[in-house]
Write an enzyme that holds these catalytic residues in place. Structure first.
Site, PDB file in Angstrom:
ATOM      1  N   ASP B 205     -25.367  62.361  38.682  1.00  9.81           N
ATOM      2  CA  ASP B 205     -24.516  62.010  39.811  1.00  9.81           C
ATOM      3  C   ASP B 205     -23.354  62.984  39.675  1.00  9.81           C
ATOM      4  O   ASP B 205     -22.474  62.798  38.836  1.00  9.81           O
ATOM      5  CB  ASP B 205     -24.018  60.569  39.719  1.00  9.81           C
ATOM      6  CG  ASP B 205     -23.168  60.196  40.918  1.00  9.81           C
ATOM      7  OD1 ASP B 205     -22.606  61.114  41.546  1.00  9.81           O
ATOM      8  OD2 ASP B 205     -23.043  59.007  41.229  1.00  9.81           O
ATOM      9  N   HIS B 206     -23.384  64.065  40.461  1.00  7.93           N
ATOM     10  CA  HIS B 206     -22.466  65.173  40.154  1.00  7.93           C
ATOM     11  C   HIS B 206     -21.000  64.759  40.292  1.00  7.93           C
ATOM     12  O   HIS B 206     -20.114  65.426  39.766  1.00  7.93           O
ATOM     13  CB  HIS B 206     -22.788  66.405  40.994  1.00  7.93           C
ATOM     14  CG  HIS B 206     -22.400  66.287  42.419  1.00  7.93           C
ATOM     15  ND1 HIS B 206     -23.258  65.850  43.381  1.00  7.93           N
ATOM     16  CD2 HIS B 206     -21.227  66.521  43.047  1.00  7.93           C
ATOM     17  CE1 HIS B 206     -22.637  65.836  44.538  1.00  7.93           C
ATOM     18  NE2 HIS B 206     -21.406  66.246  44.369  1.00  7.93           N
ATOM     19  N   HIS B 268     -22.102  57.785  44.424  1.00  2.00           N
ATOM     20  CA  HIS B 268     -20.760  58.269  44.087  1.00  2.00           C
ATOM     21  C   HIS B 268     -19.683  57.187  44.238  1.00  2.00           C
ATOM     22  O   HIS B 268     -18.836  57.004  43.370  1.00  2.00           O
ATOM     23  CB  HIS B 268     -20.362  59.429  44.998  1.00  2.00           C
ATOM     24  CG  HIS B 268     -21.354  60.534  45.032  1.00  2.00           C
ATOM     25  ND1 HIS B 268     -22.084  60.913  43.948  1.00  2.00           N
ATOM     26  CD2 HIS B 268     -21.738  61.360  46.039  1.00  2.00           C
ATOM     27  CE1 HIS B 268     -22.874  61.922  44.277  1.00  2.00           C
ATOM     28  NE2 HIS B 268     -22.684  62.203  45.550  1.00  2.00           N
TER      29      HIS B 268
END
Lengths: 353, 516
Positions: B205-206, B268
């Site tokens: 999950d960047h 996010h």
């Protein structure tokens, strides 16, 4: 992005007037555009000989993003009677919509011998309270460094610049007792320390750290201190007890006592090296394994030879930081604390011939 | 529900005394295999990130990159493509010498992901690297493909014996989305964990790689002044916004099948919520941090179909103005199916039913083509019980708000009330602002640089665990299904606006959406 400067200058000025000018310029810039905000990271005081102040300005321009948020340059000219000052507040262009524009302040104060007794009271009002202050005196002036230590949390030195490298190590040892020391000679060895740490990081390789029996370091002729610090780092991290090195030709030779065996140390000058710092190193273990790292274009050339004599060569990428990058790194390091420098320095002092 | 499964705890290794004091902890020799090596993610993010790690001397001492993709091409052609992508998308102009060294260790394997011969070819290459190195080289498989191939690749890695390797670590890095429903996420977890141990799996999950998100933990747990107020006694409500000013661009194919809820909230924004609401972990290890985040997610009740219209709102942008230009509506964007009911705006009101947060609403909203690009968390404190002085002449006295801005201007601001200069006791809100950019010399590394390094190092702190991902889906899945079943409640909002007015209805009395 266009640079935008606000400038104030005055001849025969006072610290109060300079400080007031700094405040006024900041208010003016903020009134022009409320997206302008002053950077508040680090004060840096540079005490320089006025005749070389241009060269220092060029070096500081090359540090890139690691610019101190407030730079106070005390430009010294022994016979100067009058205090002159110039304040510049710089932003790298107008802030884009939704962004802010960072302001950095530079104060140049030109002073003479008659001002030195009051130097602390000149510099003190011109640094931002509560920010750490880094002190740099690239042209020597050790007495001035002593005087300004009261204002500083960190001192930047480049031990390579000392005329006598033995004195450089002694002086660094003395300074570390008074302030946090950032030594560019130490930072020149950082990539080498990282790579040696990485080479022995795989669990299968770690036991070999205790079996190192020979260390050879090749260095620029001016960079003996970097080589000493690297050797001191390995000695202090691995629990070696080093003895004084002995000069032999262009090299320094000696021994360090490790728990399993003695370690042979050899520091060799490499006259062909164009840049300051280390050129390469070789580590040999009791099992006969040898690891060499050498500077090359775009990174390091690594080679290893195992006990049976089988050789391997490979390249490890990494861009050179250049002298500007190293100075920038020194400024950044003023905000960090490296617990391994002082033990490495102490070990280097124990190796002094 | 899945649980964290781990291999037996390995025996502690002797510490490496040389790492003390180094800013960069060494990464063991690694071969990184990118599946989907010619795709957009690889070109725009992964290859530039690898170059920048190489530039900084942060790649492992021995590093090989293998690209795997369908198209037939020679190693040299793939190297040229890598070079072009790096030149175009790297955050710094590449140094030719560094680039040359990086590229000389790049290989390419063509083939479809179902084809076992691809994996035998890969196996030969990986064994060859080890033989050349004369020591074990860790293997990291990065799945940057269409999500439908994640299970296929993992199973093929298992079949070909590539999921384990004697004397070296094998890891698999899986891009998002990890499933598009709870069932899919569970099924994918089942397939992945049938081959790999949880400790080998790194779900990306960047957002977690962003410095600002990591800063939130430092902000909360390293500053004594906030934690005493960080609970239902002092906090009235929390608002998390991730607004974008752009439309869907050329991503209609992906976006129309996803929508705002799945694109940003399920992953996010729930991560951001976890960072706001989690208890202090015992230590900042991967397991401890992720345990605390899972506890938060488990304290959020699964919405029922009856509740959904009251706690969730959605919208779709129509023609409007953005950046001083006329812009099309969602249904007019190229590639969007006629009559699509995919939401480009989603807002939720969630409750975290635990001792600390009971009764405090967490409002989440995200959308495309909103007034501007902004990601922030706003914590609104309860108002003071009594104003001792007259408010006459005062301007908009509001409860204190703490705003944590993730982007564009990373920072923290606190709204306070101060006296207006003059003879009267009139007051107005003022802002006390801290901007990270003004206080640090260093630039934050790109999220992918950090995440790739952490995955190669085996540090899973910034990756999503299996139970965490399923807990996220448990919250979002009922809403996804409900919205798919009806067009009711899909409001229009003009491009460039604050979003649909209907989102106001989610708010409790006295609460307001902060202007985007």
């Amino acid at each position: 992005m266009a640079r935008s400067d606000a400038v104030w200058s005055e001849q025969g000025t006072t610290p109060d007037a300079i400080e007031a000018a700094l405040r006024d310029l900041l208010i003016q810039r903020h009134a022009e555009n409320d997206k302008y905000v002053p950077a508040r990271v680090l004060n840096m005081i540079a005490f320089v000989d006025r005749e070389w102040s241009g060269e220092i300005a060029n070096r500081l321009r090359a540090v890139g993003r690691y610019t101190p948020s407030r730079l106070l340059v005390l430009a010294y000219e022994p016979r100067r009677e009058r205090l002159d000052a110039r304040v510049t507040i710089v932003s790298e262009g107008d802030p884009a919509p939704g962004e802010f524009g960072l302001l950095r302040e530079t104060v140049i104060v030109e002073l003479g011998h008659r001002h030195l007794d009051d130097l602390l009271t000149i510099a003190d009002p011109l640094v931002v309270t509560d920010l750490p202050t880094l002190l740099w005196s690239p042209h020597g002036h050790h007495d001035i460094v002593e005087m300004l230590l009261a204002l500083s949390q960190a001192v930047l030195v480049d031990s390579i610049d000392e005329p006598v490298w033995r004195d450089a190590i002694d002086r660094a040892c003395k300074l570390t007792k008074q302030a946090y020391l950032v030594d560019l000679a130490w930072l020149r060895s950082t990539p080498w320390r990282e790579r040696v740490a990485a080479s022995f990081h795989p669990p299968l390789r770690r036991p070999e750290l205790r079996a190192i029996e020979r260390l050879t370091i090749r260095h620029h002729p001016d960079s003996t201190v970097s080589a000493m610090l690297f050797a001191g780092w390995l000695a202090s991290r691995l629990g070696w007890t080093p003895s004084p090195l002995v000069p032999r030709g262009e090299a320094l030779l000696g021994k360090a006592h490790a728990s399993r065996q003695d370690v042979t140390l050899q520091l060799e000058a490499a006259p062909a090296l164009q840049v300051r710092g280390l050129e390469g190193l070789t580590l040999r273990t009791a099992s006969g394994r040898e690891l060499s790292l050498d500077r090359g274009p775009g990174g390091l050339q690594a080679s290893s030879r195992d006990a049976r004599g089988a050789e391997r060569r490979w390249r490890i990428p990494g861009a050179s930081r250049g002298e500007g990058g190293i100075l920038g790194e020194g400024i950044r390091q003023a905000l960090l604390r490296d617990p391994t420098y002082v033990p490495a320095l102490d070990a280097a002092q124990a190796m002094l011939p | 529900m899945a649980v964290a499964v781990g291999r037996p705890t390995p025996q502690p290794e002797a510490e490496n005394p040389l790492t003390e004091g180094l800013e960069r902890i060494p990464v063991a020799p690694t071969t990184l295999v990118i599946f989907g090596a010619t795709g957009d993610l690889a070109r725009r993010k992964l290859l530039p990130a690898l170059y920048n790690l190489a530039h900084d001397g942060a790649l492992p001492e021995r590093f090989h990159l293998v690209g795997v993709a369908r198209k037939e091409k020679a190693h040299e052609d793939y190297r040229k493509e890598c070079e072009e992508a790096i030149r175009r998308f790297s955050r710094r102009p590449p140094d030719p010498d560094v680039l040359k060294i990086l590229l000389e260790n790049v290989k390419y394997v063509p083939g479809t992901f179902e084809d076992d011969s691809v994996y035998s070819e890969l196996s030969k290459l990986l064994d060859g690297f080890e033989e050349k190195a004369g020591e074990p080289v860790n293997r990291a498989f990065y799945l940057a493909t269409d999500p439908s191939f994640f299970g296929v690749i993992v199973e093929a890695l298992g079949r070909s014996g590539l999921a384990r390797h004697e004397r070296s670590e094998v890891r698999v890095i899986i891009e998002k989305p990890f499933g598009t429903t709870l069932e899919e996420a569970r099924e994918l977890n089942r397939r992945v964990l049938a081959i790999f141990d949880e400790t080998q799996v790194f779900r990306i999950d960047h957002y977690l790689g962003k410095e600002t998100v990591q800063n939130m933990m430092a902000f909360r747990f390293a500053n004594g002044m906030f934690e005493p107020l960080w609970n239902r006694n002092y906090i009235d409500y929390v608002q998390i916004t991730a607004a974008e000013d752009i439309g869907i661009g050329s991503r209609a194919g992906y976006y129309d099948g996803s929508g705002a809820l799945r694109d940003l909230i399920q992953n996010h924004m729930l991560q951001l919520l976890c960072h706001v609401a989690m208890e202090p972990p015992v230590s900042f290890t991967a397991e401890e941090v992720r345990n605390e985040k899972v506890k938060v997610l488990e304290a959020i009740p699964e919405p029922t179909p009856q509740e959904i219209p009251k706690i969730a709102d959605r919208g779709q942008y129509t023609r409007g103005h953005a950046g001083g230009e006329d812009v099309p509506g969602y249904l007019e964007e190229e590639g969007v199916p006629e009559g699509s009911i995919t939401e480009t705006y989603a807002a939720l009101r969630l409750e975290v039913d635990n001792w600390r947060w009971a009764g405090v609403p967490f409002y989440l909203r995200t959308g495309k083509r909103l007034a501007r690009k902004l990601t922030e968390i706003v914590v609104t404190l309860k108002p003071v019980p009594h104003l001792a002085f007259s408010q006459a002449g005062s301007l908009g006295v509001q409860p204190n708000q703490l705003v944590l801005t993730i982007q564009p201007n990373e920072g923290v601001s606190l709204s306070l009330v101060a006296k207006i200069p003059g003879t009267r006791m009139a007051i107005r809100p003022v802002i006390m602002e801290f901007l990270y950019g003004t206080a640090f010399l260093s630039q934050s590394p790109e999220a992918y640089e950090r995440l790739i390094t952490d995955a190669m190092r085996g540090d899973a702190t910034l990756f999503t665990r299996n139970d965490e991902i399923e807990a996220q889906w448990r919250i979002c899945d009922p809403i996804v299904k409900f919205w798919a079943s009806t067009k009711d409640g899909l409001a229009d909002y003009e491009a460039g606006s604050q979003g649909p007015k209907e989102a106001e209805l989610l708010l409790h009395e006295g609460h307001h959406w902060r202007a985007i």
